[in-house]
Design a protein around this motif. Sequence first.
Motif, short mmCIF file in Angstrom:
data_model
loop_
_atom_site.label_atom_id
_atom_site.label_comp_id
_atom_site.label_asym_id
_atom_site.label_seq_id
_atom_site.Cartn_x
_atom_site.Cartn_y
_atom_site.Cartn_z
N LEU A 111 0.85 -1.19 0.00
CA LEU A 111 0.00 0.00 0.00
C LEU A 111 0.88 1.24 0.00
O LEU A 111 1.90 1.27 0.70
N PRO A 112 0.51 2.26 -0.77
CA PRO A 112 1.33 3.48 -0.80
C PRO A 112 1.20 4.30 0.47
O PRO A 112 0.21 4.20 1.20
N GLN A 113 2.20 5.12 0.74
CA GLN A 113 2.26 5.97 1.94
C GLN A 113 1.19 7.05 1.89
O GLN A 113 1.13 7.84 0.96
N SER A 114 0.34 7.07 2.91
CA SER A 114 -0.66 8.12 2.99
C SER A 114 0.01 9.44 3.34
O SER A 114 1.13 9.46 3.86
N SER A 115 -0.65 10.52 3.09
CA SER A 115 -0.15 11.84 3.47
C SER A 115 0.05 11.85 4.98
O SER A 115 -0.82 11.39 5.73
N ILE A 116 1.17 12.38 5.42
CA ILE A 116 1.47 12.44 6.85
C ILE A 116 0.60 13.52 7.52
O ILE A 116 0.09 13.32 8.60
N GLY A 117 0.45 14.66 6.86
CA GLY A 117 -0.24 15.78 7.48
C GLY A 117 -1.75 15.75 7.38
O GLY A 117 -2.45 15.95 8.37
#
Length: 172
Positions: free
Chosen positions: A16-22
Motif C-alpha cells: 500500500l502506498p504511503q498516505s499523506s502524513i499531514g
Amino acid sequence: MYVVSGEDHPRELSSLPQSSIGAPCPMLIADEHSLRIAFYLEEDRLTSEWACATALSPSVGDSDDLCAVVKFSMVYAHMFGPPNDEAFSSHPLASRGLSPYAAFEVVHSSWLRSLEKMNQIHPYHRPERFSRYKHFILSFHDTTFECLAESFDVSLRRGSVGRVLSIAANED
C-alpha cells in the motif's frame, strides 16, 4: 476495540502506498460486502513501485492531488476512528510494532477470533468460513481504520478524495 492475546502480530504491508502524513483526509464508503477507502498520498515518499504507477486522471475541474483508493472485498467488519497519531500508543497492538502512517495485516487476530466465537451460537456456524478473512489496519494522522476482509486492491487516481471515492464506488 478488542483485547489482544499473545498471538496477535502486526506485519507491515509494503503493498500500500504511503498516505499523506499531514492531512490524508481518509473517507470511506461501504455496503455489506465491500468497502472502499480513499486518502491523499505523500507523493514525495512513494516507493519506486508506486512512483511508477499510472494514476487515473482527474475529472474536469477537480484537483490534481494524488489519492489511493483501496477496495476491500468480502468485508466482514470494520472500525474507523481513534486513536490518532498522538494517542497511538494506546492502541492494543502499538507495543507490538503497529505504528502511525502505515498499513498492516494482523496475523492471528484476536478481533477476528472474538467475532468467530460470537458467531458460534448461529445454527449454521462453520469455523472454517472465518479462515478466509484477514485483519487489515491503516493508520492515518487523525484516525485509524481496521477491517476484516478477504482481500484488497489499490488504484491511484488524481482528484479530491471525495470525488475519486464517488467515481470508484460507481464502477462496479
